[in-house]
Enzyme design. Structure first.
Site, PDB file in Angstrom:
ATOM      1  N   ASP A   1       0.814  -1.225   0.000  1.00 31.78           N
ATOM      2  CA  ASP A   1       0.000   0.000   0.000  1.00 31.78           C
ATOM      3  C   ASP A   1       0.847   1.274   0.000  1.00 31.78           C
ATOM      4  OD1 ASP A   1      -2.026  -1.854   0.273  1.00 31.78           O
ATOM      5  OD2 ASP A   1      -2.287  -1.513   2.415  1.00 31.78           O
TER       6      ASP A   1
ATOM      7  N   GLU B   1     -10.851   0.669  -4.380  1.00 35.22           N
ATOM      8  CA  GLU B   1     -10.295   1.036  -3.076  1.00 35.22           C
ATOM      9  C   GLU B   1      -8.879   1.578  -3.259  1.00 35.22           C
ATOM     10  OE1 GLU B   1     -10.055  -2.538  -0.743  1.00 35.22           O
ATOM     11  OE2 GLU B   1      -8.922  -3.613  -2.267  1.00 35.22           O
TER      12      GLU B   1
END
Length: 653
Positions: free
Chosen positions: A48, A209
């Site tokens: 991430d 997302e």
């Protein structure tokens, strides 16, 4: 005599610095040393990623889930060479289960971090999905990425946040999964000003997302992903912060790791105006690894990669200078009064149960009870990331301070896990190998005070093996192979871990670790010895490719079409050179592999005939003579004929 003594002291100080600092000789290095780099930038679990530039420095933040300290921040001068800068979270204080009091918090902690710099201050935001009722959002602030950091926990839950400081002074967070929202924060970014507003939803992008938020040339951009591990990179674009937003898939490619797409990351602009994108890719048990991709703006859309594909080897970003090779530290001799920044505990550590000061030069771990008598429920398990494609960790442990009930050793840690350890019962010590809670092998009546453990992990075949030694030279394998899995209930790659826990209710006993020496199998970037076995998926560039996995093994090139090619930029033939070539091939038809130097149209070194092997996964060796070639060369393989499969190759003198 004094002269030699000072030389020895200086050498010792230098050695300690190298071990505790960035020793790129024993870790994966992306920088090829010739003005190019090879992805991944870091071949370990740095998921991430979000990235910023502050002056001449780049910073990226990563998710680290339940590990403590959390939210690692790395620093670079060129986007290729990175070292640790600090952590945004020192401990998780909001729930006693982070202390393993009343349960565990695996998979919790920090998710999907975002980083920005505004008016002299760094901001790191992240979400914690599991809480009451849904989870929460945190904002951490500091004037220096090394800390100290201050954390503010919001009552609101902002999933997968992307922070934006707008030009008009307003502050926003884009967040959500499937449906994307924008929430306005107050000017200090430490509380919500206006409740969330829905700005985008599209059934074509299920579970959209990981959005990161930008204002570029008057337009708002959200770089997000959908598809999970097989993800695609999506860009949303609007003239207004609240929409309407249009969308475009800007990258849909698995690079040279079949099945899992490049997805989720952050944009950053260089001083010269160039744009780059840091993006991750799920690579199985090693975790989610970061890569950097050049960005081309086409019709107002940021397009990562080149020609619709992620680059593997590419010219380094033009930052105006050359910088030395750097990698995050891995080996540690525990000579400092602080742990190296590569280390993270499995949960909040009990600070009374570990020390670097009671025996200088050693890490002392004091045992406390594991609530379920298993490693997962033991506190103070000290971990660091594995590295691909293969790596090993070696430690020396002094066991003279152990008492009955203690279990201490070296682990390949995730779920499932395996470890080799010393276990003490009735004043007797024994060596044990445990695979996911089951004792596989025991060596009774260990008499010494020191023992050495080694763990070898193969992140391509997803297996690990363990060893012990009583003399630091001769290592004996113990137990069976650990079959590693990427457990989504942890969402973390595998790690090496040092531990000491107790099976008894009464605490007591300790072990001293002298070092953890880390070694990666690949330390030269894209430079390969011609005489090693070279997997075809390690190519630097190609004209067309389709990779496929062999069960329990590696990838191979399949569906090769006429005139396609793959290129390896740096194959080292040494001073004597090579005169023959061999490759592992499976085919149902005939064809050839042309071996060229420098380019697909460069000097022809030789042609290898391909005949039917009897099936497209019936593998046989094919061989041919080539013109002698010496030194470090670019080698290109051009394919002719109908489809066949190509696994690996090597050269011979």
């Amino acid at each position: 005599m004094n002269k030699y003594r000072w030389l020895i002291i200086l050498f010792g100080v230098f050695s300690m610095h190298v071990i505790h600092g960035q020793n790129f000789n024993n870790t994966w290095v992306s920088d090829n040393g010739d003005g190019t780099y090879t992805n991944p930038i870091l071949w370990g679990d740095w998921p991430d990623p979000d990235i910023i530039r502050v002056g001449d420095d780049f910073y990226f933040v990563s998710t680290s889930m339940h590990f403590v300290p959390g939210c690692p921040i790395l620093k670079s001068r060129d986007l290729v060479n990175w070292e640790m800068a600090g952590y945004a979270v020192s401990r998780f204080e909001e729930d006693s289960k982070y202390n393993m009091d009343g349960g565990c918090m695996y998979l919790n902690g920090s998710w999907a971090s975002t980083i920005r710099y505004h008016k002299g201050k760094f901001y790191v935001g992240f979400c914690t999905p599991y809480g009451d009722p849904d989870g929460n959002f945190s904002m951490c602030t500091a004037t220096d990425p090394a800390g100290p950091w201050t954390r503010t926990i919001f009552p609101e839950y902002l999933y997968d946040p992307g922070l934006l400081f707008d030009e008009d002074g307003k502050v926003y967070v884009a967040h959500g999964q499937g449906t994307i929202y924008v929430t306005e924060l107050n000017a200090d970014a430490l509380s919500v000003k206006t409740q969330k507003k829905k700005i985008y939803s599209n059934s074509d992008y299920p579970y959209l997302e990981g959005g990161h938020f930008y204002k570029i040339n008057g337009k708002y951009y959200i770089m997000a992903t959908y598809g999970g591990t097989k993800g695609r990179q999506v860009c949303l674009r609007s003239d207004n912060v609240y929409g309407p937003y249009e969308s475009k898939i800007v990258l849909n490619d698995y690079s040279n790791f079949e099945g899992n797409g490049l997805h989720q990351g952050g944009l950053v602009q260089l001083k010269n105006g160039d744009w780059w994108f840091m993006i991750m890719q799920d690579r199985g048990t090693v975790g989610r690894v970061p890569a950097i991709q050049p960005v081309t703006w086409i019709d107002g859309w940021p397009i990562p990669g080149k020609n619709g594909k992620g680059v593997i080897t590419c010219k380094k970003p033009e930052v105006g200078a050359e910088y030395p090779k750097r990698t995050p530290a891995a080996s540690d001799d525990f000579s400092s009064d602080r742990l190296g920044l590569q280390w993270q505990w499995n949960h909040n550590p009990d600070t009374t149960k570990w020390t670097l000061n009671e025996r200088p030069g050693y890490l002392r771990l004091k045992a406390s009870m594991a609530t379920d008598s298993t490693l997962e429920t033991a506190r103070n398990t000290l971990t660091q990331r594995l590295q691909g494609p293969r790596c090993e960790g070696v430690t020396e442990m002094d066991v003279s301070g152990m008492v009955d009930g203690n279990v201490a050793g070296l682990c390949v840690f995730q779920s499932p896990y395996a470890y080799v350890a010393i276990k003490q019962e009735k004043d007797l010590k024994k060596i044990v190998m445990v695979n996911n809670g089951e004792t596989i092998e025991t060596v009774n009546n260990f008499q010494g005070n020191r023992i050495w453990f080694k763990a070898k992990a193969d992140c391509i075949t997803d297996t690990a093996v363990l060893f012990y030694s009583t003399d630091s030279i001769n290592y004996t394998p113990i137990g069976d192979k650990l079959k590693m899995y990427y457990a989504k209930w942890w969402w973390s790659g595998y790690r090496f871990a040092l531990f000491n826990y107790s099976l008894n209710e009464t605490d007591g006993g300790y072990v001293d670790f002298n070092y953890l020496h880390f070694k990666s199998s690949d330390v030269n970037g894209n430079r390969y010895s011609a005489f090693d076995t070279i997997q075809v998926e390690r190519y630097d560039s190609e004209s067309g490719r389709d990779l496929k996995w062999q069960k329990g093994e590696s990838q191979f090139l399949t569906n090769i079409e006429n005139k396609e090619w793959i290129q390896f930029d740096r194959i080292d033939f040494g001073k004597k050179g090579a005169t023959s070539f061999q490759a592992r091939i499976a085919s149902v038809s005939k064809g050839t592999i042309e071996i060229h130097c420098d380019s697909p149209e460069g000097k022809l070194l030789g042609t290898c005939e391909i005949n039917s092997t009897g099936g497209d996964e019936i593998w046989k060796m094919t061989r041919c003579k080539i013109k002698r070639i010496k030194g470090v060369k670019t080698i290109c393989f051009k394919f002719n004929g109908e489809s066949f499969n190509f696994d690996w190759f090597t050269f011979k003198p």
